[in-house]
Motif scaffolding. Structure first.
Motif, short mmCIF file in Angstrom:
data_model
loop_
_atom_site.label_atom_id
_atom_site.label_comp_id
_atom_site.label_asym_id
_atom_site.label_seq_id
_atom_site.Cartn_x
_atom_site.Cartn_y
_atom_site.Cartn_z
N MET A 1 39.14 33.52 21.51
CA MET A 1 38.38 32.85 20.83
C MET A 1 37.97 34.55 22.26
O MET A 1 37.96 34.03 23.16
N ASN A 2 37.09 34.94 21.91
CA ASN A 2 36.46 35.69 23.16
C ASN A 2 35.35 35.22 23.48
O ASN A 2 34.20 34.33 22.80
N LEU A 3 34.55 35.01 24.45
CA LEU A 3 33.53 34.11 24.78
C LEU A 3 32.47 35.20 25.80
O LEU A 3 33.19 36.15 26.73
N THR A 4 31.19 34.37 25.80
CA THR A 4 29.73 35.11 26.24
C THR A 4 31.00 34.69 28.00
O THR A 4 31.15 33.76 27.59
N THR A 5 29.40 35.39 28.99
CA THR A 5 30.02 34.88 30.81
C THR A 5 29.07 33.48 30.29
O THR A 5 30.00 33.20 30.71
N ASN A 22 39.38 43.19 28.69
CA ASN A 22 40.19 44.29 28.76
C ASN A 22 40.47 44.50 30.19
O ASN A 22 41.40 45.66 30.72
N GLY A 23 41.38 43.23 30.80
CA GLY A 23 42.47 42.62 31.55
C GLY A 23 42.30 43.27 32.42
O GLY A 23 42.96 43.05 33.52
N THR A 24 40.66 43.71 33.26
CA THR A 24 40.50 44.09 34.32
C THR A 24 39.69 42.83 35.60
O THR A 24 39.38 43.42 36.83
N MET A 25 40.04 41.96 35.50
CA MET A 25 38.82 41.37 36.04
C MET A 25 39.60 39.45 35.69
O MET A 25 39.51 39.01 34.56
N GLN A 26 39.53 38.94 36.46
CA GLN A 26 39.86 36.93 36.20
C GLN A 26 39.36 36.17 37.32
O GLN A 26 39.91 36.86 38.43
N ILE A 27 39.20 35.22 36.34
CA ILE A 27 38.15 34.74 37.20
C ILE A 27 38.93 32.70 37.13
O ILE A 27 39.11 32.24 36.28
N THR A 28 38.31 31.95 38.37
CA THR A 28 39.24 30.77 38.47
C THR A 28 37.78 30.19 38.89
O THR A 28 36.94 30.54 39.60
N ARG A 50 27.33 44.71 34.70
CA ARG A 50 28.60 44.56 34.19
C ARG A 50 29.03 42.69 33.69
O ARG A 50 30.06 42.88 33.34
N VAL A 51 29.17 42.39 34.92
CA VAL A 51 29.92 40.63 34.49
C VAL A 51 29.25 39.50 33.52
O VAL A 51 29.59 39.36 32.22
N SER A 52 27.82 40.11 33.22
CA SER A 52 26.79 39.23 32.28
C SER A 52 27.32 40.39 31.25
O SER A 52 27.41 39.46 30.03
N ASN A 53 28.11 40.84 30.80
CA ASN A 53 28.13 42.14 29.61
C ASN A 53 29.21 41.55 28.94
O ASN A 53 29.69 42.92 28.25
N THR A 54 30.62 41.25 29.28
CA THR A 54 31.82 41.14 29.56
C THR A 54 31.69 40.01 28.61
O THR A 54 31.28 38.86 28.68
N LYS A 55 33.25 40.04 27.68
CA LYS A 55 33.92 39.22 27.03
C LYS A 55 34.78 38.84 27.35
O LYS A 55 35.53 39.46 28.27
N TRP A 56 35.44 37.54 27.54
CA TRP A 56 36.39 36.66 28.46
C TRP A 56 36.82 35.73 26.80
O TRP A 56 36.21 35.68 25.96
N PHE A 57 38.26 35.42 27.04
CA PHE A 57 39.20 35.18 27.10
C PHE A 57 39.68 33.50 28.16
O PHE A 57 39.79 34.38 29.16
N ILE A 58 39.41 31.70 27.92
CA ILE A 58 40.70 31.72 28.67
C ILE A 58 42.21 31.52 28.54
O ILE A 58 42.54 31.33 27.56
#
Length: 123
Positions: A1-5, A22-28, A50-58
């Motif tokens: 499931m894709n998440l907003t920031t 797109n696999g270019t950034m990982q956050i912990t 850029r960060v605000s407009n990206t989609k994430w998954f955990i």
């Protein structure tokens, strides 16, 4: 499931890793509550456009077969991911039952080396 920031920030638990789609950034998330880049653990995540407009998954927190079986014995919900299929495993599900749920043959080594997760109580 894709998440907003914002959703990622709300859901990410300490020690978990979120990756952009797109696999270019990982956050912990650190115990202090700070969000940092995996590649630069001293640098806090800056929520720019850029960060605000990206989609994430955990990323899943995989555990060993032994940890999964211990959690199962303690009444936790465990799942195994195999060839892109995620199956909930109960204490009463046999190897044949797992094979049927996955729709393909699975051997004992597949289970021992499998990608096991333990669900949190509140999910």
């Amino acid at each position: 499931m894709n998440l907003t920031t914002g959703e990622m920030i709300d859901k990410l638990k300490v020690g978990e890793v979120a990756e952009n789609v797109n696999g270019t950034m990982q956050i912990t998330k650190k115990p202090s509550g700070e969000f940092v880049h995996i590649d630069h653990p001293q640098g806090a995540m800056i929520v720019n456009e850029r960060v605000s407009n990206t989609k994430w998954f955990i990323l899943p927190n995989y555990v060993s077969f032994e940890e999964a079986m211990t959690a199962l014995d303690n009444g936790k919900i465990v799942r195994i991911s195999f060839s892109g299929t995620l199956v909930k495993v109960s204490q009463f599900l046999s190897l044949k039952g797992i094979q049927e749920a996955l729709g393909e043959p699975v051997g004992l080594l597949d289970l021992i080396d499998g990608k096991w997760t333990i669900e949190e109580d509140n999910q």
